[in-house]
Scaffold this motif. Sequence first.
Motif, PDB file in Angstrom:
ATOM      1  N   LEU A   1      10.617 -24.629 -10.455  1.00 43.75           N
ATOM      2  CA  LEU A   1      10.388 -24.405  -8.992  1.00 43.75           C
ATOM      3  C   LEU A   1      10.735 -22.775  -8.368  1.00 43.75           C
ATOM      4  O   LEU A   1       9.960 -21.943  -7.864  1.00 43.75           O
ATOM      5  N   SER A   2      11.881 -22.308  -8.816  1.00 43.45           N
ATOM      6  CA  SER A   2      12.146 -21.061  -8.583  1.00 43.45           C
ATOM      7  C   SER A   2      11.433 -19.988  -9.234  1.00 43.45           C
ATOM      8  O   SER A   2      11.082 -19.014  -8.583  1.00 43.45           O
ATOM      9  N   ARG A   3      11.078 -20.170 -10.509  1.00 44.11           N
ATOM     10  CA  ARG A   3      10.126 -19.292 -11.212  1.00 44.11           C
ATOM     11  C   ARG A   3       8.735 -19.113 -10.310  1.00 44.11           C
ATOM     12  O   ARG A   3       8.289 -18.030 -10.088  1.00 44.11           O
ATOM     13  N   TYR A   4       8.125 -20.293  -9.966  1.00 38.47           N
ATOM     14  CA  TYR A   4       7.024 -20.342  -9.323  1.00 38.47           C
ATOM     15  C   TYR A   4       7.276 -19.520  -7.925  1.00 38.47           C
ATOM     16  O   TYR A   4       6.089 -18.719  -7.545  1.00 38.47           O
ATOM     17  N   VAL A   5       8.344 -19.754  -7.218  1.00 34.22           N
ATOM     18  CA  VAL A   5       8.332 -19.007  -6.010  1.00 34.22           C
ATOM     19  C   VAL A   5       8.396 -17.804  -6.219  1.00 34.22           C
ATOM     20  O   VAL A   5       7.796 -16.653  -5.461  1.00 34.22           O
ATOM     21  N   GLU A   6       9.228 -17.134  -7.201  1.00 32.20           N
ATOM     22  CA  GLU A   6       9.512 -16.027  -7.673  1.00 32.20           C
ATOM     23  C   GLU A   6       8.374 -15.120  -7.811  1.00 32.20           C
ATOM     24  O   GLU A   6       7.736 -14.175  -7.533  1.00 32.20           O
ATOM     25  N   ARG A   7       7.298 -15.795  -8.775  1.00 32.76           N
ATOM     26  CA  ARG A   7       6.145 -15.285  -8.895  1.00 32.76           C
ATOM     27  C   ARG A   7       5.031 -15.015  -8.021  1.00 32.76           C
ATOM     28  O   ARG A   7       4.438 -13.989  -7.989  1.00 32.76           O
ATOM     29  N   ALA A   8       5.186 -16.143  -7.393  1.00 26.77           N
ATOM     30  CA  ALA A   8       4.299 -16.040  -6.044  1.00 26.77           C
ATOM     31  C   ALA A   8       4.526 -14.694  -5.347  1.00 26.77           C
ATOM     32  O   ALA A   8       3.603 -13.875  -4.783  1.00 26.77           O
ATOM     33  N   GLU A   9       5.747 -14.314  -5.151  1.00 27.54           N
ATOM     34  CA  GLU A   9       6.202 -13.113  -4.610  1.00 27.54           C
ATOM     35  C   GLU A   9       5.785 -11.838  -4.909  1.00 27.54           C
ATOM     36  O   GLU A   9       5.213 -11.114  -4.522  1.00 27.54           O
ATOM     37  N   TYR A  10       6.253 -12.048  -6.356  1.00 31.79           N
ATOM     38  CA  TYR A  10       5.780 -10.829  -7.186  1.00 31.79           C
ATOM     39  C   TYR A  10       4.118 -10.348  -7.148  1.00 31.79           C
ATOM     40  O   TYR A  10       3.802  -9.323  -6.797  1.00 31.79           O
ATOM     41  N   LEU A  11       3.474 -11.583  -7.297  1.00 29.11           N
ATOM     42  CA  LEU A  11       1.973 -11.357  -7.126  1.00 29.11           C
ATOM     43  C   LEU A  11       1.798 -10.540  -5.639  1.00 29.11           C
ATOM     44  O   LEU A  11       0.805  -9.780  -5.325  1.00 29.11           O
ATOM     45  N   ALA A  12       2.207 -11.050  -4.588  1.00 24.97           N
ATOM     46  CA  ALA A  12       1.915 -10.543  -3.203  1.00 24.97           C
ATOM     47  C   ALA A  12       2.187  -9.332  -3.156  1.00 24.97           C
ATOM     48  O   ALA A  12       1.634  -8.379  -2.776  1.00 24.97           O
ATOM     49  N   ARG A  13       3.316  -8.899  -3.905  1.00 28.08           N
ATOM     50  CA  ARG A  13       3.734  -7.518  -3.732  1.00 28.08           C
ATOM     51  C   ARG A  13       3.022  -6.504  -4.677  1.00 28.08           C
ATOM     52  O   ARG A  13       2.503  -5.529  -4.203  1.00 28.08           O
ATOM     53  N   THR A  14       2.263  -7.058  -5.658  1.00 35.00           N
ATOM     54  CA  THR A  14       1.442  -6.523  -6.751  1.00 35.00           C
ATOM     55  C   THR A  14       0.157  -6.353  -5.831  1.00 35.00           C
ATOM     56  O   THR A  14      -0.512  -5.030  -5.769  1.00 35.00           O
ATOM     57  N   ILE A  15      -0.380  -7.197  -5.230  1.00 36.28           N
ATOM     58  CA  ILE A  15      -1.668  -7.013  -4.317  1.00 36.28           C
ATOM     59  C   ILE A  15      -1.322  -6.030  -3.547  1.00 36.28           C
ATOM     60  O   ILE A  15      -2.095  -5.075  -3.130  1.00 36.28           O
ATOM     61  N   GLU A  16      -0.294  -6.030  -2.549  1.00 38.09           N
ATOM     62  CA  GLU A  16      -0.191  -5.170  -1.587  1.00 38.09           C
ATOM     63  C   GLU A  16       0.140  -3.736  -2.036  1.00 38.09           C
ATOM     64  O   GLU A  16      -0.470  -2.728  -1.326  1.00 38.09           O
ATOM     65  N   ALA A  17       0.827  -3.460  -3.252  1.00 33.40           N
ATOM     66  CA  ALA A  17       0.883  -2.257  -3.600  1.00 33.40           C
ATOM     67  C   ALA A  17      -0.212  -1.537  -4.263  1.00 33.40           C
ATOM     68  O   ALA A  17      -0.753  -0.423  -4.055  1.00 33.40           O
ATOM     69  N   THR A  18      -1.424  -2.578  -4.756  1.00 36.27           N
ATOM     70  CA  THR A  18      -2.502  -1.990  -5.089  1.00 36.27           C
ATOM     71  C   THR A  18      -3.452  -1.587  -4.203  1.00 36.27           C
ATOM     72  O   THR A  18      -4.240  -0.650  -4.082  1.00 36.27           O
ATOM     73  N   LEU A  19      -3.318  -2.446  -2.950  1.00 35.07           N
ATOM     74  CA  LEU A  19      -4.187  -2.114  -2.021  1.00 35.07           C
ATOM     75  C   LEU A  19      -3.897  -0.746  -1.142  1.00 35.07           C
ATOM     76  O   LEU A  19      -4.666  -0.156  -0.962  1.00 35.07           O
ATOM     77  N   ARG A  20      -2.350  -0.549  -1.413  1.00 30.30           N
ATOM     78  CA  ARG A  20      -2.123   0.911  -0.760  1.00 30.30           C
ATOM     79  C   ARG A  20      -2.645   2.009  -1.678  1.00 30.30           C
ATOM     80  O   ARG A  20      -3.117   2.888  -1.189  1.00 30.30           O
ATOM     81  N   VAL A  21      -2.522   1.886  -3.137  1.00 33.36           N
ATOM     82  CA  VAL A  21      -3.126   3.046  -3.805  1.00 33.36           C
ATOM     83  C   VAL A  21      -4.684   3.161  -3.680  1.00 33.36           C
ATOM     84  O   VAL A  21      -5.058   4.219  -3.470  1.00 33.36           O
TER      85      VAL A  21
END
Lengths: 314, 472
Positions: free
Chosen positions: A12-32
Amino acid sequence: MLSRTAENLFWLSRYVERAEYLARTIEATLRVTALPNTYSGQGNEWDSALLTAGVSASFYAQYDEANETNVVEFLSMSASNPSSIRNCIEAARLNARSVRTALTGVMWDTINSAWIELQENWSKSAKSREQLTQFLRFVQETSLRFDGSAYRTMLRNDAYWFSRLGVHLERADNTARILDVKYHLLLPEEEHVGGPLDYYQWSSILRSVSALTAYHWVYRETLKPWLIADLLILNDSLPRSLASCYGNLVRNLDQIGVAYGRQGPAQRHARAVRNRLEHSNMEDIFQRGVHEFIQEFIADNSRLGEIVAKQYLI
Amino acid sequence: MAVAFDEMNGLGGDVRAAYQELSRWLGETPPEALTNRRQEAELLFRRIGITFAVYGDAEAQERLIPFDVIPRILSAQEWARMELGLKQRVRALNMFLRDIYHGRDILRAGLIPDDLIFQNPVFRPEMNGQAVPHDVYVHIAGIDIVRVDDEHFYVLEDNARTPSGVSYMLENREIMMRLFPDLFARHRIAPVERYPDELLTALRSVAPAHSSSEPTVALMTPGVFNSAYYEHSFLADKLGIELVEGRDLVVKNDEVFMRTTEGLKRVDVIYRRVDDDFIDPLTFRPDSVLGVPGLMSAYRAGNVTLANAVGTGIADDKAVYSYMPDIVKFYLGEEPILKNVPTWRCREPSDLAYVLDHLSELVVKEVHGSGGYGMLIGPTATKATIEAFREKLKREPDGFIAQPTLALSTCPTCTESGLAPRHVDLRPFVLTGRDRITVVPGGLTRVALQDGSLVVNSSQGGGTKDTWVLDE
């Protein structure tokens, strides 16, 4: 506690953490990718987003081209990508549901409400960048709330420690992956021609692990690959660094070991990885090769997952 | 059909005593306020995740049971009598089960035909001569009760296997107290919240004789996809016991253990919400993955208590139900306090003939059915359905019973067009431990939400209400 309960909490914790990381990755990529061409590089940012998420192969099995639309869809909403954000939240909620008795009320409320909101507001792909940004914010807020409610409301017992193990193991994996994908940017300075291009690429690395401001506080310098690697690998005070994750993993495993009156291979393995990190310095790491170092770390980290499973969860 | 008796207004005269205060309050409360509260309640139910899975309905895997905010009220006297009747009935049920699996006095006395027991698929020969701790078979019973007038309560059915709904009794109360604090201040309502304590006490009291003084109790669920999963996790939480699935348990040397992060831990009592057929693939259905291989042999060795016992289905069989008044008299030598609904047993030719002649007036039920599936409600059925049932009955008369369509009582209920009477039933929960039977004052009131409908089952779209028992 039941082994299955511990396993569900861990995932459960891994999935929540992973979802957040994916959101960050998308956000950072959008910026670049939003930068003018002269800054944004060769245009393979979406490819590298797929690589850091570890889903390149399954993406190309379904799509021909890694452009914004396809990658964002695949990483955020795709039903056929088992680790899309949406599937992570679904899986987290299913895990939460089967261990409701081990969760506090607010934790359940957080994950269940997020799941309801996902179904109501986000069941289709975001239409516009504004909507996408809102969605990414929603995912990060869910993770913050979940983490915060666990921190504030759970009894400090094995249920808590197993859920923290999940957080830190996943977090270490995420940080390591982003370093691995970008390692070519982190070659020693003298071998690399620096410029605005690299600068924004580097800052995107830091953004994706929410460490850009921290970098400035720690080093008070312009972005340098050497220091970025130092921050993300060895700096114990950055919560997402490998060193910090392993400090926590060792501590949580020790707490479990003390509570159960028994140490085991998981405790020993975690300690060995932490000691290696403690006794490394950036010079050695660059000498040996960042890529090799990270590859070894990722393997060690996933071995810890296997050992924990064998010792406690099966 | 005659006008139904209404819980609040009786047969249209004055407001009944127990409802005086509620009636006054309803008069003062604007309809929008009720609608608002209903929406609030629904939001709470959803966020807490109080859901019910409906099989064969992929769209709505987890559905909310509609909740009606108007409570159903019973007076202290009504309850006192019902409680006596419930305890009497459950005492008789337990004695009946003990007898069926041991001496079979009741069969030798010729009160019940042998084949009704031995040909019955829910009869478990594995339980013949098997001792169960303290002779308790039905630790948790859900007795469905309907009312037809001021005086008469009838038992509609005995649920002696794995009755569900008690979480709704408890959650409905919690939510009502949150939404209508002033209404509670104006009444003296007997609390139901000690149910989990009573349940745990009852379960511990029936641990195998040689377990430790602190027996370990676990609740066994088929898993998250079961329709009553919410209830299982809710109860495990309230009882403070582990919620286990089959894969969490393992049998070694006829003892049952659960797999924990610290190794195997012995389990003494299992409150199982898994049907007989699925608890042990070695004894029952070999294709089942829900159960625990070897559980029955540990059970037979007396190393674990199962609640409810294996084989209790024979007591909630609808054909056996028709004999309940005789069963009560036979074992207790008392007149039954709670009546049975008059029942025609289609297995008996004269009854069958009557039923076939009066199908359009009767409710016909499958003997082994549950959840309102596979029944005929004569007065509202189409000709074609009635004819289809006629054929089924002729082909397999043993599989059915028939009852008159009772004018179930109604209770004021919030509907789209304001307050309106809707039919209700009541399921109180009766707990049997080593030396006492307890019933918390209340139960689950189910309400048919369609105008005129008699079907209150949640799997058929019925809703629930909080049930108040007034203190003296």
